[in-house]
Design a protein around this motif. Sequence first.
Motif: not given
Length: 83
Positions: A28, A34, A37-38, A40-41
């Motif tokens: 990162e 990102d 984003r990771m 959140a996934a």
Amino acid sequence: MSDTDTQDLAGRIDALGQAMLRLCAGLEMKGVIDGPRMCAAWRARRVPAGTDPALEEACLRTLGQMADELDAAREVRRSRARP
């Protein structure tokens, strides 16, 4: 499984999690991934249908904890970068 075996397994799993977090933080910081984003996934992840409920709960809890740790590390880096 003996207490020693359980502790050994827990230690190995923790080491893998720590390594994964350090790797992700490094990638990162270099702009390769990102991180938000990771995270959140990881938080949105669902296990396959039919997964044992205890395994599902442990998996999702661990992914959430890892996302929290990566987010916290990002905040520490931001606060250190501020003048």
